[in-house]
Design an enzyme around this catalytic site. Sequence first.
Site, PDB file in Angstrom:
ATOM      1  N   TYR A 141      40.464  33.715  52.078  1.00  0.00           N
ATOM      2  CA  TYR A 141      41.030  34.718  52.977  1.00  0.00           C
ATOM      3  C   TYR A 141      41.645  34.111  54.228  1.00  0.00           C
ATOM      4  CZ  TYR A 141      38.568  38.232  50.185  1.00  0.00           C
ATOM      5  OH  TYR A 141      38.123  39.013  49.154  1.00  0.00           O
ATOM      6  N   LYS A 188      31.870  28.504  41.612  1.00  0.00           N
ATOM      7  CA  LYS A 188      32.642  28.331  40.380  1.00  0.00           C
ATOM      8  C   LYS A 188      32.922  26.845  40.223  1.00  0.00           C
ATOM      9  CE  LYS A 188      34.784  30.104  36.773  1.00  0.00           C
ATOM     10  NZ  LYS A 188      33.993  30.620  35.619  1.00  0.00           N
ATOM     11  N   ASP A 221      30.840  34.230  37.551  1.00  0.00           N
ATOM     12  CA  ASP A 221      31.010  35.182  36.451  1.00  0.00           C
ATOM     13  C   ASP A 221      29.668  35.528  35.820  1.00  0.00           C
ATOM     14  OD1 ASP A 221      31.035  32.505  35.776  1.00  0.00           O
ATOM     15  OD2 ASP A 221      32.558  32.671  34.234  1.00  0.00           O
ATOM     16  N   ASP A 245      32.524  38.891  48.701  1.00  0.00           N
ATOM     17  CA  ASP A 245      33.184  40.183  48.839  1.00  0.00           C
ATOM     18  C   ASP A 245      33.037  40.995  47.556  1.00  0.00           C
ATOM     19  OD1 ASP A 245      34.756  42.289  49.610  1.00  0.00           O
ATOM     20  OD2 ASP A 245      36.600  41.143  49.821  1.00  0.00           O
ATOM     21  N   ASP A 249      30.022  44.169  46.707  1.00  0.00           N
ATOM     22  CA  ASP A 249      30.485  45.516  46.352  1.00  0.00           C
ATOM     23  C   ASP A 249      29.902  45.947  45.007  1.00  0.00           C
ATOM     24  OD1 ASP A 249      31.852  45.825  48.660  1.00  0.00           O
ATOM     25  OD2 ASP A 249      33.857  45.726  47.800  1.00  0.00           O
TER      26      ASP A 249
END
Length: 358
Positions: A141, A188, A221, A245, A249
């Site tokens: 970001y 990851k 994942d 993020d 959620d």
Amino acid sequence: MHARIALLPGDGIGPEIVAEAVRVLQAVADRFSHTFELSEHLIGGAAIDAVGDPLPPDTLKACKQADAILLGAVGGPKWDDPNAAVRPEQGLLRIRKELGLFANLRPIKPLDALVDASPLKTDIVRGTDILFVRELTGGVYFGDSGRRDDGKTAYQEMVYSEAEVERIVRLAARLAQGRGGRLTSVDKANVLEPSRLWRSVTTRVLADEFPDVTLEHVLVDAMAMHLLVRPRDFDVVVTGNLFGDILTDEASMLPGSLGLLPSASLGAPKSEGGGPGLFEPIHGSAPDIAGTGKANPLATILCTAMLLRDGLGLPDEAAAVEGAVHDAVGSGVRTADIAAGAASVTTTEAADAVLERI
């Protein structure tokens, strides 16, 4: 205690839920003999409309001078154009950066009285108690971005330094020490070079500084799947900005409603020159119900508990607020979002029920 608290109601239902949280803070101050000096300031769309800036200089100055910050919500259809030069969300990003708020804490703990409200089976959700620690001021970001080839190619860099990873992992590990002693780091590393750095730094920090904390590495994942089938297996979860993020959620739906979940954005401790923390519910501005009295104030009220504990160092006061919320919900107090078709109460009535129990 005398403390200065900056209030940033923002947009949509923000002013309504912050108003109820203020009543709770005043009740806590009365019960525990504190003085909370409250001041209200503009942020987000409301600030754009008033002065053309989603984070006006006066707001930033007041926040820097405060001991803690309580925010409602920002954004709405009026300011939804992603191509607009000035957007409400820019105010949030700037205040996090300006105050050095590098860590976002999101507790995920379904209330026993509402465990049936979760979209997952009760036996999967019951007993879940996860604290997510999301790195907030680095990663994709905040990486270099732009367009090439006459706008036909877009890029966004994901960048993390050792220092950024060390500080968020140290915070998460300290929190794990005070809970179940288990830390899950999500990355990851099988694909991304920043994740390989993240994993190696995390491993070193835990081995050198926190040998009493059990560390587990999980690919993002896989973590997305684990949250839906075995959420009770996790204690503290630390991860980068983008992954945090998305995962928070996803996890926010375990309790069944966004209207129940608070969050805290923290920086360095005050002893190390850090500034005030920022506390906000994780739900959005919900402009469709603004002004109708249907907004659930409980997430914002639980934010006041985090503010009291993590912002002002008042754990007994925080426990009083949390206990009052749990008792109110346990007695059947339901706003429309958690009523499941049964009778519901208004925003103010829900806060009244909490105030009666403080």
